[in-house]
Every structure is written in C-alpha cells, then in structure tokens.
Write a protein that holds these residues in place. Structure first.
Motif, PDB file in Angstrom:
ATOM      1  N   LEU A  64       0.831  -1.205   0.000  1.00 27.80           N
ATOM      2  CA  LEU A  64       0.000   0.000   0.000  1.00 27.80           C
ATOM      3  C   LEU A  64       0.868   1.259   0.000  1.00 27.80           C
ATOM      4  O   LEU A  64       0.536   2.251  -0.649  1.00 27.80           O
ATOM      5  N   ARG A  65       1.979   1.211   0.711  1.00 29.34           N
ATOM      6  CA  ARG A  65       2.892   2.354   0.729  1.00 29.34           C
ATOM      7  C   ARG A  65       3.503   2.575  -0.655  1.00 29.34           C
ATOM      8  O   ARG A  65       3.647   3.706  -1.112  1.00 29.34           O
ATOM      9  N   GLN A  97      -3.525   4.106  -9.103  1.00 29.12           N
ATOM     10  CA  GLN A  97      -4.862   4.472  -8.640  1.00 29.12           C
ATOM     11  C   GLN A  97      -5.864   3.358  -8.940  1.00 29.12           C
ATOM     12  O   GLN A  97      -6.699   3.028  -8.100  1.00 29.12           O
ATOM     13  N   ALA A  98      -5.777   2.784 -10.136  1.00 26.00           N
ATOM     14  CA  ALA A  98      -6.679   1.690 -10.506  1.00 26.00           C
ATOM     15  C   ALA A  98      -6.475   0.494  -9.582  1.00 26.00           C
ATOM     16  O   ALA A  98      -7.439  -0.154  -9.165  1.00 26.00           O
ATOM     17  N   ARG A  99      -5.233   0.202  -9.239  1.00 29.17           N
ATOM     18  CA  ARG A  99      -4.932  -0.915  -8.332  1.00 29.17           C
ATOM     19  C   ARG A  99      -5.507  -0.650  -6.936  1.00 29.17           C
ATOM     20  O   ARG A  99      -6.074  -1.541  -6.311  1.00 29.17           O
ATOM     21  N   LEU A 100      -5.373   0.580  -6.443  1.00 22.62           N
ATOM     22  CA  LEU A 100      -5.938   0.921  -5.136  1.00 22.62           C
ATOM     23  C   LEU A 100      -7.458   0.775  -5.132  1.00 22.62           C
ATOM     24  O   LEU A 100      -8.039   0.243  -4.184  1.00 22.62           O
ATOM     25  N   LEU A 101      -8.109   1.239  -6.197  1.00 19.55           N
ATOM     26  CA  LEU A 101      -9.562   1.107  -6.281  1.00 19.55           C
ATOM     27  C   LEU A 101      -9.980  -0.360  -6.279  1.00 19.55           C
ATOM     28  O   LEU A 101     -10.971  -0.733  -5.658  1.00 19.55           O
ATOM     29  N   LYS A 102      -9.205  -1.194  -6.949  1.00 21.71           N
ATOM     30  CA  LYS A 102      -9.512  -2.622  -6.972  1.00 21.71           C
ATOM     31  C   LYS A 102      -9.307  -3.246  -5.594  1.00 21.71           C
ATOM     32  O   LYS A 102     -10.129  -4.044  -5.137  1.00 21.71           O
ATOM     33  N   LEU A 103      -8.224  -2.875  -4.920  1.00 24.07           N
ATOM     34  CA  LEU A 103      -7.981  -3.401  -3.574  1.00 24.07           C
ATOM     35  C   LEU A 103      -9.089  -2.990  -2.606  1.00 24.07           C
ATOM     36  O   LEU A 103      -9.448  -3.741  -1.704  1.00 24.07           O
TER      37      LEU A 103
END
Length: 130
Positions: A64-65, A97-103
């Motif tokens: 996440l960092r 950003q797309a990866r964070l939204l998916k997580l």
C-alpha cells in the motif's frame, strides 16, 4: 440457459454464435460492474479518511505504501497517517490508482458488449445497429 442457437469455439477468444432476436436483446441489455483500469476517466472522487484500514492484513502495508498511501503499522493494524484522495472525478486514472480502487473493491466501470453487425436469415452481413 443461453439465448443463442449454438456456440462453437473457433479460437482462443473467438466464438461463433447463431443469432436470434433473444440473443441480440441479451447482449444489448447485458451490463456488469467492473473495476476501472489505468487510463480510464474516474467517474467519482474517492477519498480515504485518516485512520485504520482493518480490511487489509498487516503484511500488505509495504504494498500500500508503494502505491502511494501514507501508511504505518499501529499494533498490527494498517493506519493512514493522513486523509488521502485516490482519484478525482474526470481525471485519468494511473495504474496505481486503478490498483488501489480494486484493492478497496470500488467497481466504477461498466462492462458491456456492443454488437456492431450480425448475420440475417438471408445469410447477409447486416451492419445495422443491433
């Protein structure tokens, strides 16, 4: 179960289908929520408030960092040290950003099939809008 007459696998991603009015209606009405991908436009502003993120195990804190979140471990719980805006409405999404939204399980895109042409009963290709 499926609204088409026959289905035959032609290649890795190609499927030959018999067209019927039910088939056309099925695909014209088919829509499913999906995760956004990098390069797409954000449909909403997503902001995470400061505080714990209990949905993630402690082992995900370094990941996440790396994705840009200001995090720290507090007694084994991932905690945001300050509020963080993942994306703003109308801006293009980066891969991070797309990866964070998916997580975070934000499904902001819609998957649908646009039929561009179909075979008619007279065995002619019809390029009319289906």
């Amino acid at each position: 179960m499926y609204p088409f007459k026959f289905c035959k696998r032609v290649g890795i991603h190609q499927v030959k289908l018999g067209f019927s009015p039910i088939f056309l209606r099925y695909f014209n009405e088919f829509k499913e929520s999906d995760y956004a991908r990098g390069g797409q436009e954000a449909t909403e502003t997503v902001e995470l408030p400061e505080g714990p993120l209990p949905q993630f195990p402690f082992s995900m804190e370094p990941q996440l960092r790396k994705l840009g979140l200001p995090t720290k471990l507090d007694k084994g719980v991932i905690t945001l040290t300050s509020s963080y805006v993942i994306c703003t409405e109308g801006a293009r999404l980066s891969a991070e950003q797309a990866r964070l939204l998916k997580l975070l399980q934000y499904k902001t895109s819609v998957f649908k099939v646009n039929l561009l042409a179909h075979w008619t009963k007279t065995s002619e290709l019809s390029a009319e809008r289906c």
